[in-house]
Design an enzyme around this catalytic site. Structure first.
Site, mmCIF file in Angstrom:
data_model
loop_
_atom_site.group_PDB
_atom_site.id
_atom_site.type_symbol
_atom_site.label_atom_id
_atom_site.label_comp_id
_atom_site.label_asym_id
_atom_site.label_seq_id
_atom_site.Cartn_x
_atom_site.Cartn_y
_atom_site.Cartn_z
ATOM 1 N N GLY A 46 26.393 32.776 10.755
ATOM 2 C CA GLY A 46 26.896 31.476 10.322
ATOM 3 C C GLY A 46 26.608 31.277 8.848
ATOM 4 N N GLN A 51 24.971 26.511 1.163
ATOM 5 C CA GLN A 51 24.295 27.797 0.943
ATOM 6 C C GLN A 51 24.972 28.636 -0.140
ATOM 7 O OE1 GLN A 51 24.119 28.756 5.393
ATOM 8 N NE2 GLN A 51 22.234 29.678 4.627
ATOM 9 N N CYS A 94 17.489 32.373 8.623
ATOM 10 C CA CYS A 94 18.433 31.686 7.737
ATOM 11 C C CYS A 94 18.623 32.536 6.488
ATOM 12 C CB CYS A 94 17.883 30.311 7.356
ATOM 13 S SG CYS A 94 19.012 29.368 6.308
ATOM 14 N N LEU A 95 19.875 32.679 6.067
ATOM 15 C CA LEU A 95 20.164 33.485 4.879
ATOM 16 C C LEU A 95 19.573 32.858 3.624
ATOM 17 C CD1 LEU A 95 23.856 34.445 5.745
ATOM 18 C CD2 LEU A 95 21.817 35.907 5.908
ATOM 19 N N HIS A 136 22.534 24.647 13.764
ATOM 20 C CA HIS A 136 21.842 25.097 12.542
ATOM 21 C C HIS A 136 22.729 24.825 11.313
ATOM 22 C CE1 HIS A 136 19.427 28.381 10.325
ATOM 23 N NE2 HIS A 136 20.510 28.263 9.575
ATOM 24 N N GLU A 137 24.032 25.108 11.443
ATOM 25 C CA GLU A 137 24.951 24.906 10.300
ATOM 26 C C GLU A 137 25.184 23.418 10.025
ATOM 27 O OE1 GLU A 137 25.122 27.460 8.739
ATOM 28 O OE2 GLU A 137 24.809 28.924 10.324
ATOM 29 N N HIS A 140 22.459 22.150 8.035
ATOM 30 C CA HIS A 140 22.611 22.497 6.607
ATOM 31 C C HIS A 140 23.433 21.461 5.849
ATOM 32 C CE1 HIS A 140 20.757 26.356 5.713
ATOM 33 N NE2 HIS A 140 21.330 26.966 6.751
HETATM 34 O O1 GNR Z 1 22.465 34.709 10.550
HETATM 35 C C1 GNR Z 1 21.888 33.748 11.069
HETATM 36 N N1 GNR Z 1 21.281 33.903 12.279
HETATM 37 C C2 GNR Z 1 20.798 32.852 13.019
HETATM 38 C C3 GNR Z 1 19.964 33.146 14.095
HETATM 39 C C4 GNR Z 1 19.480 32.139 14.900
HETATM 40 C C5 GNR Z 1 19.821 30.836 14.637
HETATM 41 C C6 GNR Z 1 20.647 30.522 13.561
HETATM 42 C C7 GNR Z 1 21.135 31.524 12.768
HETATM 43 S S1 GNR Z 1 22.182 31.131 11.444
HETATM 44 C C8 GNR Z 1 21.827 32.451 10.351
HETATM 45 C C9 GNR Z 1 22.727 32.404 9.127
HETATM 46 C C10 GNR Z 1 22.453 31.145 8.351
HETATM 47 O O2 GNR Z 1 21.515 30.978 7.620
HETATM 48 N N2 GNR Z 1 23.283 30.153 8.528
HETATM 49 O O3 GNR Z 1 23.084 28.991 7.899
HETATM 50 NI NI NI Z 2 20.909 28.876 7.618
#
Ligand code: GNR
Ligand code: NI
Length: 169
Positions: A46, A51, A94-95, A136-137, A140
């Site tokens: 995601g 980001q 998270c990236l 999660h997104e 963000h």
């Molecule tokens: O790549 C991602 N893996 C992930 C694993 C578990 C819960 C959420 C994520 S999202 C993350 C990529 C990211 O930072 N998205 O904002």
């Molecule tokens: Ni993230």
């Protein structure tokens, strides 16, 4: 084909409540294409616009397993319209916090309403990793990181390591 640079925490752009998108134009379509490429390249499942430094309510996700065909979703103004009382604990990464992982508890299912790239409203019921990832997104685009769901001790430990990692970047 454009891989966008990913912003690392701590950064003020990751704390901003992003702006509602009023119309889906070429800029938004190009951004979502570039975001998907950036996400696949990372690789991640995601990515949210802040980001890559853009404070718009836009996310992309693809939670297909490696043995499944790709399942990319581009979502504009995504909203959780229903979530289960039942929660699941999942190890999140998270990236924007590379190399850091922690267990986060979230509703196990979620109904999400969003605009697709043609500006049409869609409603999707999600579960498993897709439900986790979309939550999660959406965090963000509201200026929330997964570490904000942890104790301040764990959060500050990770953010301190990120400050050091950024200096060495
Ligand atoms: O790549 C991602 N893996 C992930 C694993 C578990 C819960 C959420 C994520 S999202 C993350 C990529 C990211 O930072 N998205 O904002
Ligand atoms: Ni993230």
């Amino acid at each position: 084909m454009t891989i966008l640079p990913i912003v690392w925490a701590p950064d003020p752009v990751l704390k901003i409540k992003c702006l509602h998108v009023n119309s889906v134009g070429e800029a938004e379509k190009q951004l979502m294409k570039d975001m998907l490429e950036t996400m696949y390249n990372a690789p991640g499942v995601g990515l949210a616009a802040p980001q890559v430094g853009i404070t718009k309510r836009i996310i992309v996700v693809d939670c297909a397993r490696t043995d499944e065909p790709p399942a990319p979703y581009k979502m504009i103004n995504p909203e959780l319209i229903d979530t289960s009382k039942e929660e699941i604990i999942n190890e999140e990464g998270c990236l924007s916090l590379p190399g850091h992982y922690a267990d986060v508890s979230r509703p196990s299912t979620a109904r999400v309403r969003y605009l697709d790239e043609n500006g049409n409203q869609q409603i999707m019921d999600t579960e498993g990793l897709l439900a986790v990832c979309i939550q999660h997104e959406i965090d963000h685009i509201n200026g929330i990181l997964f570490v904000d769901h942890l104790s301040s001790l764990k959060r500050n430990m990770i953010l301190k390591k990120m400050v050091k990692a950024k200096k060495e970047r």
